[in-house]
Design a protein around this motif. Structure first.
Motif, PDB file in Angstrom:
ATOM      1  N   ASP A 135      22.239  12.891  26.881  1.00  0.00           N
ATOM      2  CA  ASP A 135      23.221  11.980  26.694  1.00  0.00           C
ATOM      3  C   ASP A 135      22.965  10.967  27.676  1.00  0.00           C
ATOM      4  N   TYR A 136      22.334  11.305  28.837  1.00  0.00           N
ATOM      5  CA  TYR A 136      21.971  10.270  30.023  1.00  0.00           C
ATOM      6  C   TYR A 136      20.874   9.442  29.745  1.00  0.00           C
ATOM      7  N   LEU A 137      19.763  10.393  29.401  1.00  0.00           N
ATOM      8  CA  LEU A 137      18.420   9.775  29.267  1.00  0.00           C
ATOM      9  C   LEU A 137      17.952   8.941  27.998  1.00  0.00           C
ATOM     10  N   GLU A 138      18.358   9.528  26.856  1.00  0.00           N
ATOM     11  CA  GLU A 138      18.116   8.731  25.539  1.00  0.00           C
ATOM     12  C   GLU A 138      18.816   7.477  25.475  1.00  0.00           C
ATOM     13  N   PRO A 139      19.776   7.198  25.806  1.00  0.00           N
ATOM     14  CA  PRO A 139      20.480   5.793  25.604  1.00  0.00           C
ATOM     15  C   PRO A 139      19.619   4.870  26.592  1.00  0.00           C
ATOM     16  N   ARG A 140      18.913   5.347  27.770  1.00  0.00           N
ATOM     17  CA  ARG A 140      18.177   4.451  28.590  1.00  0.00           C
ATOM     18  C   ARG A 140      16.866   4.373  27.906  1.00  0.00           C
ATOM     19  N   GLY A 141      16.627   4.637  26.643  1.00  0.00           N
ATOM     20  CA  GLY A 141      15.320   4.448  26.083  1.00  0.00           C
ATOM     21  C   GLY A 141      14.135   5.357  26.048  1.00  0.00           C
ATOM     22  N   HIS A 142      14.529   6.516  26.960  1.00  0.00           N
ATOM     23  CA  HIS A 142      13.546   7.804  26.852  1.00  0.00           C
ATOM     24  C   HIS A 142      13.465   8.657  25.665  1.00  0.00           C
ATOM     25  N   CYS A 143      12.488   9.172  25.345  1.00  0.00           N
ATOM     26  CA  CYS A 143      12.046   9.939  24.012  1.00  0.00           C
ATOM     27  C   CYS A 143      11.995  11.403  24.527  1.00  0.00           C
ATOM     28  N   LEU A 144      13.067  12.202  24.018  1.00  0.00           N
ATOM     29  CA  LEU A 144      13.309  13.782  24.615  1.00  0.00           C
ATOM     30  C   LEU A 144      12.989  14.466  23.483  1.00  0.00           C
ATOM     31  N   ASP A 145      11.980  15.476  23.658  1.00  0.00           N
ATOM     32  CA  ASP A 145      12.107  16.775  22.743  1.00  0.00           C
ATOM     33  C   ASP A 145      12.440  18.016  23.575  1.00  0.00           C
ATOM     34  N   PHE A 146      13.118  19.014  22.995  1.00  0.00           N
ATOM     35  CA  PHE A 146      13.854  19.905  23.663  1.00  0.00           C
ATOM     36  C   PHE A 146      13.205  21.442  23.014  1.00  0.00           C
ATOM     37  N   ALA A 147      13.221  22.271  24.125  1.00  0.00           N
ATOM     38  CA  ALA A 147      12.812  23.604  23.766  1.00  0.00           C
ATOM     39  C   ALA A 147      13.795  24.481  24.431  1.00  0.00           C
ATOM     40  N   SER A 148      14.472  25.573  23.900  1.00  0.00           N
ATOM     41  CA  SER A 148      15.322  26.399  24.483  1.00  0.00           C
ATOM     42  C   SER A 148      14.888  27.714  24.878  1.00  0.00           C
ATOM     43  N   ASP A 149      13.648  28.032  24.622  1.00  0.00           N
ATOM     44  CA  ASP A 149      13.037  28.999  25.186  1.00  0.00           C
ATOM     45  C   ASP A 149      11.589  29.008  25.756  1.00  0.00           C
ATOM     46  N   GLY A 150      10.928  29.939  26.500  1.00  0.00           N
ATOM     47  CA  GLY A 150       9.674  29.723  27.162  1.00  0.00           C
ATOM     48  C   GLY A 150       8.520  29.483  26.403  1.00  0.00           C
ATOM     49  N   LYS A 151       8.488  30.301  25.175  1.00  0.00           N
ATOM     50  CA  LYS A 151       7.321  30.368  24.143  1.00  0.00           C
ATOM     51  C   LYS A 151       7.324  29.153  23.316  1.00  0.00           C
ATOM     52  N   GLN A 152       8.436  28.519  22.925  1.00  0.00           N
ATOM     53  CA  GLN A 152       8.676  27.380  22.331  1.00  0.00           C
ATOM     54  C   GLN A 152       8.217  26.227  23.335  1.00  0.00           C
ATOM     55  N   GLY A 153       8.683  26.172  24.476  1.00  0.00           N
ATOM     56  CA  GLY A 153       8.452  25.337  25.342  1.00  0.00           C
ATOM     57  C   GLY A 153       6.863  25.070  25.621  1.00  0.00           C
ATOM     58  N   LEU A 154       6.138  26.116  25.633  1.00  0.00           N
ATOM     59  CA  LEU A 154       4.813  26.177  26.049  1.00  0.00           C
ATOM     60  C   LEU A 154       4.062  25.610  24.698  1.00  0.00           C
ATOM     61  N   GLN A 155       4.515  26.150  23.700  1.00  0.00           N
ATOM     62  CA  GLN A 155       3.547  25.445  22.492  1.00  0.00           C
ATOM     63  C   GLN A 155       3.743  24.278  22.310  1.00  0.00           C
ATOM     64  N   LEU A 156       5.115  23.592  22.408  1.00  0.00           N
ATOM     65  CA  LEU A 156       5.188  22.266  22.469  1.00  0.00           C
ATOM     66  C   LEU A 156       4.295  21.236  23.659  1.00  0.00           C
ATOM     67  N   ALA A 157       4.522  21.893  24.654  1.00  0.00           N
ATOM     68  CA  ALA A 157       3.507  21.246  25.642  1.00  0.00           C
ATOM     69  C   ALA A 157       2.178  21.337  25.502  1.00  0.00           C
ATOM     70  N   LEU A 158       1.398  22.276  24.717  1.00  0.00           N
ATOM     71  CA  LEU A 158       0.224  22.447  24.353  1.00  0.00           C
ATOM     72  C   LEU A 158      -0.134  21.763  23.189  1.00  0.00           C
ATOM     73  N   ASP A 159       0.997  21.453  22.088  1.00  0.00           N
ATOM     74  CA  ASP A 159       0.395  20.602  20.781  1.00  0.00           C
ATOM     75  C   ASP A 159       0.579  19.247  21.110  1.00  0.00           C
ATOM     76  N   GLU A 160       1.566  18.779  21.977  1.00  0.00           N
ATOM     77  CA  GLU A 160       2.162  17.311  21.735  1.00  0.00           C
ATOM     78  C   GLU A 160       1.577  16.736  23.328  1.00  0.00           C
ATOM     79  N   ASP A 161       1.586  15.525  23.441  1.00  0.00           N
ATOM     80  CA  ASP A 161       1.292  14.639  24.589  1.00  0.00           C
ATOM     81  C   ASP A 161       2.620  14.380  25.113  1.00  0.00           C
TER      82      ASP A 161
END
Length: 223
Positions: A18-44
């Motif tokens: 709610d704070y960062l997106e209206p300020r122009g930042h692009c956010l992706d979210f993960a709610s568990d560790g394995k999903q977060g690790l995979q996103l961090a490995l697959d995306e920049d």
């Protein structure tokens, strides 16, 4: 900034969004560790906001795995622990900064900006290298086997991202977003730019570095 937030507390994640997106930042979210690790490995991502206590894989392990994979994306760790030993453990795992809950989202943004400036100040002066291919992020000049390469602005952007991601595959939509933002043209345009980049960095040389992964994207790697 393109930010990955790995946080299992929905209220905290929504507060950050709610704070960062209206300020122009692009956010992706993960709610568990394995999903977060995979996103961090697959995306920049420019920066990663990483909670310590997560289901399926904790934040310390994620950070260690990223550093073992030579991913240098700045990591800011979130935790309810404020003991010095906990902070030292986070830094030892590869974290770049530490923020104790509860925290101000304004302070979070300020710390993320500081991390990004620090990386740009200290990191972009060095050249990217792959085999005999080199790209200087400060001067924007490229060379291979000591031969200067003439690149146009789009070719430079593509080369820089592919070299930073090497040897991983960079998906087509990521490359399109880098060049055209949210309004990419038809697919043939990206293919045309990749073809022209290949003619510059590969065609005059025996070893080919730019590879097409059909249906997925492209990668720079030694054969």
């Amino acid at each position: 900034m393109k930010i990955l937030v790995v946080e299992d507390n929905r209220d905290i994640a929504e507060n950050i969004a709610d704070y960062l997106e209206p300020r122009g930042h692009c956010l992706d979210f993960a709610s568990d560790g394995k999903q977060g690790l995979q996103l961090a490995l697959d995306e920049d991502f420019d920066v990663i906001v990483l909670d310590v206590m997560l289901p399926r894989m904790d934040g310390m392990t994620i950070c260690q795995r990223l550093r073992e994979a030579n991913i240098a994306t700045p990591v800011l760790m979130l935790t309810a622990r404020d003991q010095l030993d906990d902070k030292l453990a986070g830094f030892q795992a590869g974290a770049d900064d530490y923020l104790v809950k509860p925290f101000s989202v304004k302070e979070l943004e300020a710390r993320l900006n500081a991390l990004l400036k620090r990386i740009h100040h200290f990191g972009d002066n060095s050249a990217l290298r792959l085999a005999d291919l080199e790209f200087n992020q400060q001067t924007l000049q490229a060379s291979r086997a000591g031969v200067s390469l003439e690149l146009n602005p789009i070719q430079r952007k593509l080369l820089e991202l592919l070299m930073k991601s090497s040897p991983a595959v960079v998906k087509r939509d990521r490359l399109e977003a880098l060049i055209w933002g949210d309004l990419p043209p038809d697919n043939d345009i990206l293919r045309t730019h990749i073809y022209s980049l290949r003619n510059v960095i590969d065609k005059p040389f025996e070893d080919k570095l730019l590879h097409t992964v059909h249906g997925v994207g492209y990668r720079l790697a030694e054969s």
